[in-house]
Design an enzyme around this catalytic site. Structure first.
Site, short mmCIF file in Angstrom:
data_model
loop_
_atom_site.label_atom_id
_atom_site.label_comp_id
_atom_site.label_asym_id
_atom_site.label_seq_id
_atom_site.Cartn_x
_atom_site.Cartn_y
_atom_site.Cartn_z
N ALA A 165 -3.56 7.61 -5.01
CA ALA A 165 -2.21 7.20 -5.39
C ALA A 165 -1.89 6.30 -5.40
CB ALA A 165 -1.53 7.63 -3.58
N GLY B 266 0.68 -1.39 0.11
CA GLY B 266 -0.05 -0.30 -0.38
C GLY B 266 0.92 0.97 -0.20
N ASN B 267 0.15 2.58 0.19
CA ASN B 267 1.06 3.47 0.10
C ASN B 267 0.26 4.27 1.50
OD1 ASN B 267 -0.96 5.83 -0.86
ND2 ASN B 267 -0.25 4.29 -2.12
N ARG B 268 0.99 5.41 1.89
CA ARG B 268 0.35 6.54 3.06
C ARG B 268 -0.73 7.28 2.59
NH1 ARG B 268 4.82 6.39 7.03
NH2 ARG B 268 7.14 5.45 6.15
N SER B 269 -1.20 7.42 1.98
CA SER B 269 -2.41 8.45 1.67
C SER B 269 -2.89 8.48 2.26
CB SER B 269 -2.69 8.31 -0.21
OG SER B 269 -3.76 9.22 -0.39
#
Ligand code: CTP
Length: 402
Positions: free
Chosen positions: A280, A213-216
């Site tokens: 994102a 995943g990512n931090r968005s």
């Protein structure tokens, strides 16, 4: 902005209800048409007759009695009132009414009207300081703010209880100014425009338990959706996994992976006038998604093989159908150059550049520092602003292209 506007004033049961009489007078002086809805508790503080004399309209009291207001009959009066209002202001807004609105308890004419309304709703809380500072009230107000309600914070001072603290209804002029400002920013200039917005991260499954995943946080996309809906647009929000409340008057579609997002966007982009990709989207996804949880034993030195996801925005740019396309670029180096290249290669109308180097740009923050670049190369760096304000500037630029 107030001249000729329909203002619905909700009065709830607090000592500050007497100030609402002055509010009606000032709003009418500014040229507005004001109707008043009172709750039962409000009537303990001020008589309906006072408000009807000041507003020039019969006061709306409850769901079940008929009046000669011309705003609809029993059973649909709340809908008539909700449609009539250009803006709704609840002043004073008590802790109970705030709680009712938070949970959708439509058990009196005021709360049922707010539930049916599409216009901006402004709350001016007034209560004892301890009630206002109680985490329950604070949480309820935070939830309502996230959903797109406007809140005019109470002023600090001596309260009816003798306590000193926040809880006083602001002076009438402050409320009038705030209403004027909100109306100036929400003149329904995007009415009937179909806007598709994406938000949040995507999760790419490694196995049924793990993902990339990512931090968005999704806050920028949600702010865009909220701002567009308040300006009258018909908003569809496709969002990856986030912990955010859905703003009012929005169609929300929850997705998980880049592929899910691509499918949802493809379905809704066809009829959209504007597509804003604030999500994102993951660029990589595991080439093979394990059917069962990968066990630790035996996976020492394991390597993940990744493949590229579909470039959703790039795809829309390739098959442009007349919709205005807006992308975001999060860069950590050669920011302007990279953003301009993305604008060109994805055939966008506008790109909003975020640089992680700027103070005020952080994952999960409520502010953003954005540089807007358009097709003609016009570059405009906005100051650090709340995401809601950034959203409105982006929508202003989009509007010029419609
Ligand atoms: N985007 C998209 N589909 C993807 C990846 C990105 O639609 N698979 C969109 C994003 O929503 C954003 C824009 O493309 O609006 C730019 O995203 P970004 O990740 O900055 O650019 P990439 O093209 O992925 O390039 P890179 O990651 O190499 O910087």
């Amino acid at each position: 902005m107030l001249r000729g506007k329909h203002i619905l004033l909700g009065v709830t049961g607090g000592i500050a209800a007497y100030k609402s009489c002055y509010l009606v007078r000032e709003l009418r002086r500014a040229g507005a048409d004001v109707k008043v809805v009172m709750t039962n508790s409000a009537r303990k503080f001020v008589a309906p007759l006072t408000f009807s004399a000041l507003s020039g309209h019969e006061v709306e009291l409850d769901l079940w009695t008929n009046t000669q207001t011309g705003t609809g009959d029993i059973g649909t009066r709340h809908v008539g009132l909700a449609n009539w209002a250009d803006i709704i202001i609840i002043a004073p807004a008590t802790a109970t009414t705030i709680a009712r609105l938070t949970h959708g308890l439509a058990d009196n004419l005021l709360t049922v009207t707010v539930l049916a309304a599409r216009s901006p709703v402004v709350l001016s809380p007034a209560m004892d300081a301890d009630m206002y500072l109680n985490p329950v009230t604070a949480q309820n107000l935070a939830t309502l703010r996230e959903r797109g309600f406007f809140v005019i914070p109470p002023e600090e001072g001596e309260l009816a209880s003798g306590l000193v603290g926040p809880g006083r209804l602001p002076e009438v002029e402050v409320i009038v100014r705030k209403l004027d400002e909100i109306l100036a920013n929400h003149h329904l200039d995007l009415k009937k425009k179909k806007i598709l917005i994406t938000a949040g991260p995507t999760y790419e499954a490694i196995d049924p338990v793990r993902y990339i995943g990512n931090r968005s946080s999704g806050k920028m996309g949600f702010a865009l959706a909220n701002a567009a809906a308040l300006r009258g647009a018909d908003v569809t929000l496709v969002t990856g996994p986030v912990h955010l409340e859905t703003p009012r008057n929005i169609k929300r579609i929850d997705v998980e992976s880049a592929q899910d997002m691509q499918e949802a966007v493809a379905k809704h982009a066809k009829s959209a006038d504007v597509v804003i990709m604030a999500a994102a989207v993951a660029d990589f996804t595991p080439a093979i998604k394990a059917k069962h949880k990968i066990k630790k034993n035996g996976s020492e030195g394991m390597e993940l093989s990744l493949s590229h996801t579909t470039d959703i925005l790039g795809g829309l740019g390739k098959h442009k159908n007349g919709a205005v396309l807006v992308g975001f670029a999060l860069e950590t180096q050669n920011e302007l150059k990279n953003a301009k290249e993305k604008l060109k290669s994805k055939r966008l109308d506008i790109i909003a550049l975020n640089s992680l180097k700027d103070e005020g740009v952080a994952f999960g923050a409520d502010t953003n520092v954005v540089t807007l670049i358009d097709k003609k190369g016009k570059t405009e760096k906005l100051p650090k602003l709340p995401k809601f304000d950034v959203a409105n500037v982006i929508l202003d630029r989009v509007k010029k292209l419609l």
